[in-house]
Design a protein around this motif. Structure first.
Motif, PDB file in Angstrom:
ATOM      1  N   MET A   1      21.486  37.282  81.832  1.00 16.19           N
ATOM      2  CA  MET A   1      20.595  38.695  81.602  1.00 16.19           C
ATOM      3  C   MET A   1      20.388  38.594  80.029  1.00 16.19           C
ATOM      4  N   GLU A   2      21.867  38.272  79.651  1.00 16.24           N
ATOM      5  CA  GLU A   2      22.029  38.036  77.758  1.00 16.24           C
ATOM      6  C   GLU A   2      20.240  37.730  77.136  1.00 16.24           C
ATOM      7  N   THR A   3      19.927  36.473  78.090  1.00 11.06           N
ATOM      8  CA  THR A   3      18.678  35.625  77.647  1.00 11.06           C
ATOM      9  C   THR A   3      17.469  36.621  77.854  1.00 11.06           C
ATOM     10  N   PHE A   4      17.065  37.424  78.918  1.00 12.00           N
ATOM     11  CA  PHE A   4      16.289  37.717  79.554  1.00 12.00           C
ATOM     12  C   PHE A   4      16.059  39.153  78.793  1.00 12.00           C
ATOM     13  N   ILE A   5      17.443  40.098  78.371  1.00 19.20           N
ATOM     14  CA  ILE A   5      17.163  40.872  77.398  1.00 19.20           C
ATOM     15  C   ILE A   5      16.094  40.731  76.066  1.00 19.20           C
ATOM     16  N   ASN A 140      23.299  45.243  68.790  1.00 18.41           N
ATOM     17  CA  ASN A 140      23.176  44.878  69.663  1.00 18.41           C
ATOM     18  C   ASN A 140      23.365  45.731  71.357  1.00 18.41           C
ATOM     19  N   VAL A 141      22.314  44.767  71.960  1.00 14.42           N
ATOM     20  CA  VAL A 141      21.645  45.962  73.138  1.00 14.42           C
ATOM     21  C   VAL A 141      21.937  45.192  74.575  1.00 14.42           C
ATOM     22  N   PHE A 142      22.714  45.562  75.275  1.00 12.42           N
ATOM     23  CA  PHE A 142      23.332  44.611  76.611  1.00 12.42           C
ATOM     24  C   PHE A 142      23.339  43.789  76.663  1.00 12.42           C
ATOM     25  N   GLY A 143      23.980  43.267  74.695  1.00 13.29           N
ATOM     26  CA  GLY A 143      24.538  41.492  75.056  1.00 13.29           C
ATOM     27  C   GLY A 143      23.330  40.927  74.030  1.00 13.29           C
TER      28      GLY A 143
END
Length: 309
Positions: A1-5, A140-143
């Motif tokens: 999910m961090e990669t997607f964000i 930092n935004v959601f990882g």
């Protein structure tokens, strides 16, 4: 999910720059039915002038905040880009308004090569490092991470696009631009000075390209004389995707193309079983261009209209 964000953030940053350049393409096309392929090199001029101004500021006033330095660089790059684009319109395009469409297209490519050559003579062949003026700390935004330079880029892009919409929708010049785009002959009979409208269109497009150029250099930390060619083609693809001639379409197309390219770069390895890497991200813009031209030539927000008589 961090990669997607993270890829979403990168896509919004990249797409906002594409949108600013795409607006220049779509405004000129709306008024003149001309594709100004030299527009990407106006972005390059903006980046180069911005670097030059920042180097002077670093020597003269090194203690200024980074945000102020970047704003000064942008304010210095805008008039240079505006003057360059007005000269291009006056010298290269004005006499070709009623010429066959191939003539201004070839002229635009020639102007692009000329601008690159002049830039190479002034700033040299080698890439020039962009001065690091913004703090290096990231949020930092959601990882995922977003740098302060990227935050400033997004804010400037949004402000620029809002200002353009207000100009087009709420001012006398904006009404004149819309009237000229709708029917230049009737607009002329109603007292609209088409030459003035066209010059203003080129000037506004150049100002947006200057903002994008300085921020492009700040985001990627370097600039060189040929840097405008590929971003220019991608911005043109974004304008076509959104519906060339429609400023809202250019904005939407730029953001979408940035997201598609960023997400594609992040997942192309998984999609191809490791055969292709992230450095193949450029293919997505042109796959989108081919698909749009094949399936919906008018773009997402464009309308199917007949050629002017």
């Amino acid at each position: 999910m961090e990669t997607f964000i993270q890829q979403i953030i990168n896509g919004l940053v990249l797409g906002s720059m594409y949108a600013l350049v795409a607006l220049g393409y779509t405004m000129v096309y709306g008024v003149l039915n001309l594709i100004n392929f030299a527009h990407g090199d106006v972005l390059m001029i903006g980046a180069m002038v911005g670097i030059t101004i920042l180097k002077i500021i670093q020597n003269v006033a090194p203690d200024l905040p980074g945000v102020v330095k970047l704003i000064i660089a942008i304010l210095g790059a805008i008039p240079v880009c505006v003057i360059v684009n007005i000269i291009i319109e006056r010298v290269a395009y004005r006499r070709l308004r009623n010429a066959p469409r191939l003539a201004p297209l070839i002229t635009a490519i020639g102007v692009s090569i000329l601008l690159q050559t002049f830039a190479m003579m002034i700033w040299g062949r080698s890439p020039i490092p962009f001065p690091q003026v913004m703090p290096t700390e990231s949020f930092n935004v959601f990882g995922a991470l977003i740098s302060q330079t990227q935050v400033m880029l997004l804010v400037l892009a949004v402000l620029s696009m809002v200002a353009l919409v207000l100009l087009v929708e709420r001012t006398k010049m904006g009404r004149a631009m819309r009237a000229t785009a709708e029917n230049p002959r009737v607009a002329g009979l109603m007292g609209v000075d088409s030459n003035r409208v066209i010059v203003m269109t080129f000037a506004i497009g150049a100002a947006l390209a200057a903002v994008a150029g300085v921020m492009w250099g700040a985001n990627y930390s370097s600039a060189q004389f040929a840097m405008g060619f590929v971003p220019g083609l991608k911005a043109f693809s974004a304008a076509v995707l959104g519906g060339i001639g429609n400023i809202y379409g250019a904005m939407v197309g730029g953001i979408l193309l940035g997201l598609i390219e960023s997400l594609g770069a992040g997942y192309i390895g998984d999609l191809t079983g490791g055969f292709l890497g992230s450095h193949y991200q450029d293919i997505f813009a042109f796959i989108v261009l081919i698909a749009v031209l094949t399936l919906r030539p008018s773009g997402i927000m464009g309308e199917r209209v007949a050629d002017r008589a």
